[in-house]
Design a protein around this motif. Sequence first.
Motif, mmCIF file in Angstrom:
data_model
loop_
_atom_site.group_PDB
_atom_site.id
_atom_site.type_symbol
_atom_site.label_atom_id
_atom_site.label_comp_id
_atom_site.label_asym_id
_atom_site.label_seq_id
_atom_site.Cartn_x
_atom_site.Cartn_y
_atom_site.Cartn_z
ATOM 1 N N PHE A 141 0.810 -1.235 0.095
ATOM 2 C CA PHE A 141 -0.085 -0.009 -0.081
ATOM 3 C C PHE A 141 0.974 1.267 -0.012
ATOM 4 O O PHE A 141 1.995 1.059 0.484
ATOM 5 C CB PHE A 141 -0.838 0.114 1.178
ATOM 6 C CG PHE A 141 -0.263 -0.268 2.630
ATOM 7 C CD1 PHE A 141 0.180 0.803 3.171
ATOM 8 C CD2 PHE A 141 -0.018 -1.455 2.852
ATOM 9 C CE1 PHE A 141 0.874 0.876 4.523
ATOM 10 C CE2 PHE A 141 0.784 -1.628 4.176
ATOM 11 C CZ PHE A 141 1.180 -0.589 4.758
ATOM 12 N N LYS A 142 0.184 2.358 -0.357
ATOM 13 C CA LYS A 142 0.978 3.693 -0.382
ATOM 14 C C LYS A 142 0.282 4.702 0.560
ATOM 15 O O LYS A 142 -0.883 4.661 0.477
ATOM 16 C CB LYS A 142 1.294 4.194 -1.593
ATOM 17 C CG LYS A 142 0.154 4.728 -2.414
ATOM 18 C CD LYS A 142 0.686 5.350 -3.565
ATOM 19 C CE LYS A 142 -0.594 5.797 -4.679
ATOM 20 N NZ LYS A 142 -0.317 6.471 -5.748
ATOM 21 N N MET A 143 0.852 5.582 1.275
ATOM 22 C CA MET A 143 0.456 6.592 2.013
ATOM 23 C C MET A 143 1.347 7.890 1.731
ATOM 24 O O MET A 143 2.454 7.645 0.887
ATOM 25 C CB MET A 143 0.461 6.520 3.464
ATOM 26 C CG MET A 143 -0.163 4.925 3.969
ATOM 27 S SD MET A 143 0.230 4.387 5.543
ATOM 28 C CE MET A 143 2.055 4.080 5.570
ATOM 29 N N LYS A 144 0.938 9.109 2.288
ATOM 30 C CA LYS A 144 1.752 10.029 1.935
ATOM 31 C C LYS A 144 2.086 11.093 3.033
ATOM 32 O O LYS A 144 0.987 11.222 3.746
ATOM 33 C CB LYS A 144 1.246 10.857 0.934
ATOM 34 C CG LYS A 144 2.220 12.380 0.349
ATOM 35 C CD LYS A 144 1.669 12.798 -1.125
ATOM 36 C CE LYS A 144 2.512 13.862 -1.450
ATOM 37 N NZ LYS A 144 2.472 14.104 -2.790
ATOM 38 N N ILE A 145 3.191 11.399 3.194
ATOM 39 C CA ILE A 145 3.447 12.259 4.446
ATOM 40 C C ILE A 145 3.427 13.664 3.879
ATOM 41 O O ILE A 145 3.853 14.161 2.784
ATOM 42 C CB ILE A 145 4.692 11.916 5.079
ATOM 43 C CG1 ILE A 145 6.127 12.020 4.276
ATOM 44 C CG2 ILE A 145 4.566 10.862 6.062
ATOM 45 C CD1 ILE A 145 7.363 11.713 5.078
ATOM 46 N N TYR A 146 3.454 14.787 4.826
ATOM 47 C CA TYR A 146 3.291 16.153 4.409
ATOM 48 C C TYR A 146 4.825 16.624 4.138
ATOM 49 O O TYR A 146 5.831 15.962 4.731
ATOM 50 C CB TYR A 146 2.692 17.029 5.621
ATOM 51 C CG TYR A 146 1.545 16.772 5.723
ATOM 52 C CD1 TYR A 146 0.718 16.747 4.584
ATOM 53 C CD2 TYR A 146 0.820 16.742 6.939
ATOM 54 C CE1 TYR A 146 -0.802 16.701 5.138
ATOM 55 C CE2 TYR A 146 -0.492 16.543 7.257
ATOM 56 C CZ TYR A 146 -1.149 16.457 6.291
ATOM 57 O OH TYR A 146 -2.715 16.237 6.501
ATOM 58 N N ILE A 180 8.043 -0.267 6.136
ATOM 59 C CA ILE A 180 7.698 1.069 5.502
ATOM 60 C C ILE A 180 8.830 1.648 4.758
ATOM 61 O O ILE A 180 9.953 1.712 5.359
ATOM 62 C CB ILE A 180 6.912 1.879 6.256
ATOM 63 C CG1 ILE A 180 5.741 1.302 6.974
ATOM 64 C CG2 ILE A 180 6.628 3.175 5.415
ATOM 65 C CD1 ILE A 180 5.083 2.245 8.034
ATOM 66 N N PHE A 181 8.632 2.097 3.417
ATOM 67 C CA PHE A 181 9.693 2.866 2.561
ATOM 68 C C PHE A 181 9.318 4.024 2.099
ATOM 69 O O PHE A 181 8.073 4.393 2.023
ATOM 70 C CB PHE A 181 10.151 1.929 1.168
ATOM 71 C CG PHE A 181 10.450 0.380 1.674
ATOM 72 C CD1 PHE A 181 11.905 0.124 1.529
ATOM 73 C CD2 PHE A 181 9.451 -0.540 2.011
ATOM 74 C CE1 PHE A 181 12.310 -1.218 1.723
ATOM 75 C CE2 PHE A 181 9.941 -1.890 2.160
ATOM 76 C CZ PHE A 181 11.242 -2.165 2.171
ATOM 77 N N PHE A 183 5.702 3.724 0.708
ATOM 78 C CA PHE A 183 5.233 2.397 0.361
ATOM 79 C C PHE A 183 5.360 1.381 1.372
ATOM 80 O O PHE A 183 6.509 1.243 2.122
ATOM 81 C CB PHE A 183 6.425 1.796 -0.543
ATOM 82 C CG PHE A 183 6.058 0.299 -0.923
ATOM 83 C CD1 PHE A 183 4.950 -0.185 -1.555
ATOM 84 C CD2 PHE A 183 6.935 -0.471 -0.666
ATOM 85 C CE1 PHE A 183 4.674 -1.668 -1.856
ATOM 86 C CE2 PHE A 183 6.613 -1.666 -0.906
ATOM 87 C CZ PHE A 183 5.757 -2.379 -1.677
ATOM 88 N N GLY A 184 4.329 0.846 1.925
ATOM 89 C CA GLY A 184 4.206 -0.268 2.890
ATOM 90 C C GLY A 184 3.916 -1.708 2.582
ATOM 91 O O GLY A 184 3.354 -1.822 1.394
ATOM 92 N N THR A 208 -4.787 5.504 2.863
ATOM 93 C CA THR A 208 -3.944 4.390 2.344
ATOM 94 C C THR A 208 -4.655 3.864 1.066
ATOM 95 O O THR A 208 -5.867 3.703 0.841
ATOM 96 C CB THR A 208 -3.904 3.146 3.509
ATOM 97 O OG1 THR A 208 -3.532 3.789 4.556
ATOM 98 C CG2 THR A 208 -3.145 2.161 2.937
ATOM 99 N N ILE A 209 -3.741 3.630 -0.051
ATOM 100 C CA ILE A 209 -4.086 3.142 -1.077
ATOM 101 C C ILE A 209 -3.492 1.802 -1.337
ATOM 102 O O ILE A 209 -2.172 1.630 -1.283
ATOM 103 C CB ILE A 209 -3.753 3.897 -2.209
ATOM 104 C CG1 ILE A 209 -4.288 5.340 -2.106
ATOM 105 C CG2 ILE A 209 -4.043 3.361 -3.783
ATOM 106 C CD1 ILE A 209 -3.926 6.531 -2.927
ATOM 107 N N ASP A 210 -4.347 0.783 -1.400
ATOM 108 C CA ASP A 210 -3.807 -0.639 -1.437
ATOM 109 C C ASP A 210 -3.338 -0.824 -2.980
ATOM 110 O O ASP A 210 -3.705 -0.302 -3.921
ATOM 111 C CB ASP A 210 -5.064 -1.608 -1.389
ATOM 112 C CG ASP A 210 -5.367 -1.777 -0.008
ATOM 113 O OD1 ASP A 210 -4.720 -1.338 0.779
ATOM 114 O OD2 ASP A 210 -6.892 -2.191 0.272
ATOM 115 N N LEU A 211 -2.194 -1.440 -3.124
ATOM 116 C CA LEU A 211 -1.494 -1.679 -4.371
ATOM 117 C C LEU A 211 -1.761 -3.128 -4.733
ATOM 118 O O LEU A 211 -1.949 -4.097 -4.049
ATOM 119 C CB LEU A 211 -0.144 -1.475 -4.249
ATOM 120 C CG LEU A 211 0.284 -0.052 -3.923
ATOM 121 C CD1 LEU A 211 1.735 0.082 -3.660
ATOM 122 C CD2 LEU A 211 -0.028 0.963 -4.924
#
Length: 103
Positions: A6-11, A43-44, A53-54, A94-97
């Motif tokens: 999955f992907k996420m985003k930090i500020y 987590i990358f 990227f988790g 969170t966006i699943d990949l």
Amino acid sequence: MLKKGFKMKIYPDKQKEYEKRHGQLWPEMRQMLKEHGAISYSIFIDPETDYLFGYLEIEDENKWTGTAETEINQKWWNYMKDIMETNLDNSPVTIDLKQVFEL
């Protein structure tokens, strides 16, 4: 074992703080993840885009979904909401990949 990506985003400009907080992950959080079937969790970060990227290996999807309801996870989400994109309940966006290859 199930694998999840999955992907996420930090500020912007929050990479160091994100790394710091995860470097000091609370023992109760670690224990909760294990109790809910986390076998491996990584987590990358892409430093150019602030995307995370988790990669997660879990025992069982139903067991894993229970993490969201734990008090410690709710506390963690609240702690992290100031440095990353979150939903109204403070959970990370969170966006699943989809896995397309494995060797």
